[in-house]
Enzyme design. Structure first.
Site, PDB file in Angstrom:
ATOM      1  N   ASP A  67       0.823  -1.214   0.000  1.00 47.24           N
ATOM      2  CA  ASP A  67       0.000   0.000   0.000  1.00 47.24           C
ATOM      3  C   ASP A  67       0.857   1.264   0.000  1.00 47.24           C
ATOM      4  O   ASP A  67       2.069   1.200   0.213  1.00 47.24           O
ATOM      5  CB  ASP A  67      -0.969   0.003   1.203  1.00 47.24           C
ATOM      6  CG  ASP A  67      -0.291  -0.346   2.521  1.00 47.24           C
ATOM      7  OD1 ASP A  67       0.952  -0.251   2.600  1.00 47.24           O
ATOM      8  OD2 ASP A  67      -0.997  -0.717   3.471  1.00 47.24           O
ATOM      9  N   ASN A 132      -7.159  -2.255  14.441  1.00 49.63           N
ATOM     10  CA  ASN A 132      -8.576  -2.525  14.120  1.00 49.63           C
ATOM     11  C   ASN A 132      -8.734  -3.774  13.233  1.00 49.63           C
ATOM     12  O   ASN A 132      -9.806  -4.017  12.698  1.00 49.63           O
ATOM     13  CB  ASN A 132      -9.227  -1.305  13.444  1.00 49.63           C
ATOM     14  CG  ASN A 132      -8.603  -0.970  12.091  1.00 49.63           C
ATOM     15  OD1 ASN A 132      -7.699  -1.669  11.629  1.00 49.63           O
ATOM     16  ND2 ASN A 132      -9.080   0.083  11.453  1.00 49.63           N
ATOM     17  N   HIS A 134      -7.067  -4.381  10.384  1.00 46.04           N
ATOM     18  CA  HIS A 134      -6.846  -4.222   8.937  1.00 46.04           C
ATOM     19  C   HIS A 134      -5.564  -4.921   8.483  1.00 46.04           C
ATOM     20  O   HIS A 134      -4.620  -5.087   9.250  1.00 46.04           O
ATOM     21  CB  HIS A 134      -6.888  -2.751   8.492  1.00 46.04           C
ATOM     22  CG  HIS A 134      -5.707  -1.887   8.854  1.00 46.04           C
ATOM     23  ND1 HIS A 134      -5.847  -0.575   9.248  1.00 46.04           N
ATOM     24  CD2 HIS A 134      -4.377  -2.114   8.838  1.00 46.04           C
ATOM     25  CE1 HIS A 134      -4.642  -0.049   9.452  1.00 46.04           C
ATOM     26  NE2 HIS A 134      -3.746  -0.957   9.223  1.00 46.04           N
ATOM     27  N   GLU A 139      -9.639  -1.805   5.475  1.00 48.56           N
ATOM     28  CA  GLU A 139     -10.226  -1.455   6.764  1.00 48.56           C
ATOM     29  C   GLU A 139     -11.432  -2.347   7.075  1.00 48.56           C
ATOM     30  O   GLU A 139     -11.979  -3.005   6.182  1.00 48.56           O
ATOM     31  CB  GLU A 139     -10.661   0.018   6.731  1.00 48.56           C
ATOM     32  CG  GLU A 139      -9.528   1.008   6.477  1.00 48.56           C
ATOM     33  CD  GLU A 139      -8.604   1.221   7.683  1.00 48.56           C
ATOM     34  OE1 GLU A 139      -8.563   0.368   8.588  1.00 48.56           O
ATOM     35  OE2 GLU A 139      -7.926   2.268   7.709  1.00 48.56           O
TER      36      GLU A 139
HETATM   37  C1  GLP Z   1      -0.438   0.554   8.570  1.00 54.17           C
HETATM   38  C2  GLP Z   1      -0.231  -0.184   7.227  1.00 54.17           C
HETATM   39  C3  GLP Z   1      -0.293  -1.665   7.411  1.00 54.17           C
HETATM   40  C4  GLP Z   1       0.396  -2.020   8.710  1.00 54.17           C
HETATM   41  C5  GLP Z   1      -0.441  -1.530   9.859  1.00 54.17           C
HETATM   42  C6  GLP Z   1       0.238  -1.627  11.200  1.00 54.17           C
HETATM   43  O1  GLP Z   1      -1.285   1.630   8.505  1.00 54.17           O
HETATM   44  N1  GLP Z   1      -1.119   0.167   6.179  1.00 54.17           N
HETATM   45  O2  GLP Z   1       0.298  -2.309   6.291  1.00 54.17           O
HETATM   46  O3  GLP Z   1       0.529  -3.410   8.832  1.00 54.17           O
HETATM   47  O4  GLP Z   1      -0.965  -0.249   9.600  1.00 54.17           O
HETATM   48  O5  GLP Z   1       1.263  -0.686  11.349  1.00 54.17           O
HETATM   49  P1  GLP Z   1       2.333  -0.770  12.480  1.00 54.17           P
HETATM   50  O6  GLP Z   1       3.212  -1.926  12.167  1.00 54.17           O
HETATM   51  O7  GLP Z   1       3.090   0.529  12.417  1.00 54.17           O
HETATM   52  O8  GLP Z   1       1.617  -0.944  13.757  1.00 54.17           O
END
Ligand code: GLP
Length: 240
Positions: A67, A132, A134, A139
């Site tokens: 993403d 959450n 995702h 989402e």
């Molecule tokens: C982000 C990304 C995800 C990631 C998640 C957790 O917003 N879009 O690909 O896995 O949220 O992020 P983090 O590892 O910083 O907790």
């Protein structure tokens, strides 16, 4: 799903890297799906260590990232493009032509990206998980048949990611281009890593809850080759 519980965040990186290095060594031209966020950083550190010691080589490796924010300059310090170069690509011998970052805004660009991912076929997809539930930027409420597209970020995601934007939610992009859930599910193998207390409920819902769009990661229960690696804090509620 296979579950590996580790003591520390560093151990999660080491355990995930064991799977990664096995892939890189057994298939030098493998296709990797890569994730951003704070969780994969220890994994990327281990990958760089292996490369430095000559254990792995990236010249034939192809990557697709999950993403990217919409309307963020590629060279913005918080773009996922910058993140990947800083944390991995600048430190290994990957051919830049083999790096694929989602950076479109139109559905046509999303469809093209999706087609490239599907045509190449991801051998190993690295995933984090949002608090959450995702995966990528899919989402809660996302259709399980979704493909790459532009998505609106949930308020909770904007809040969670504001830590990278001076804790100011108004600076966080409100949309992203994300691989869809069907795109992710097409990967041959998936390693999902989760660390910290804030991921505990999401990890529990993913593993033990119903397969429901309320927790997008719960669809992984239907994939035949998923390894979930957690630290003590994220894995505390796992009871199976
Ligand atoms: C982000 C990304 C995800 C990631 C998640 C957790 O917003 N879009 O690909 O896995 O949220 O992020 P983090 O590892 O910083 O907790």
């Amino acid at each position: 799903m296979k579950i590996i519980k580790c003591n520390t965040i560093e151990d999660v990186g080491i355990a995930a890297n064991e799977i990664m290095s096995e892939m890189l060594q057994s298939k030098p031209n493998c296709v990797l799906g890569l994730a951003t966020g704070s969780t994969p950083i220890p994994l990327y550190r281990e990958m760089i260590k292996d490369f430095d010691s000559g254990k792995t080589d990236y010249k034939g490796v192809v990557t697709f990232n999950l993403d990217e924010y919409v309307n963020i300059p590629t060279d913005h310090p918080e773009s996922y493009n910058s993140f990947m170069f800083q944390n991995l690509f600048n430190h290994v011998n990957i051919n830049e032509d083999n790096i694929h970052m989602p950076n479109g805004i139109t559905q046509e660009e999303c469809d093209e990206y999706d087609k490239s991912v599907m045509d190449c076929g991801i051998d190993l997809q690295v995933l984090g998980i949002g608090s959450n539930g995702h995966i990528g930027f899919n989402e809660p409420g996302t259709d399980f048949s979704s493909t790459t597209r532009i998505v609106d970020l949930a308020a909770s995601t904007i809040e969670a990611n504001s830590r990278f934007f001076n804790n100011d939610t108004s600076l966080v992009p409100k949309q992203a281009m994300s691989m869809g859930i069907a795109t992710i599910m097409n990967s041959k193998k998936i390693v999902l890593i989760a660390t910290g207390r804030s991921k505990r409920d999401a990890v529990n819902a993913m593993l033990n809850g119903p397969i429901d769009a309320v927790c997008p990661a719960s669809i992984l229960q239907k994939h035949s080759n998923v390894i979930v690696i957690v630290d003590q804090e994220a894995g505390e509620n796992i009871n199976k």
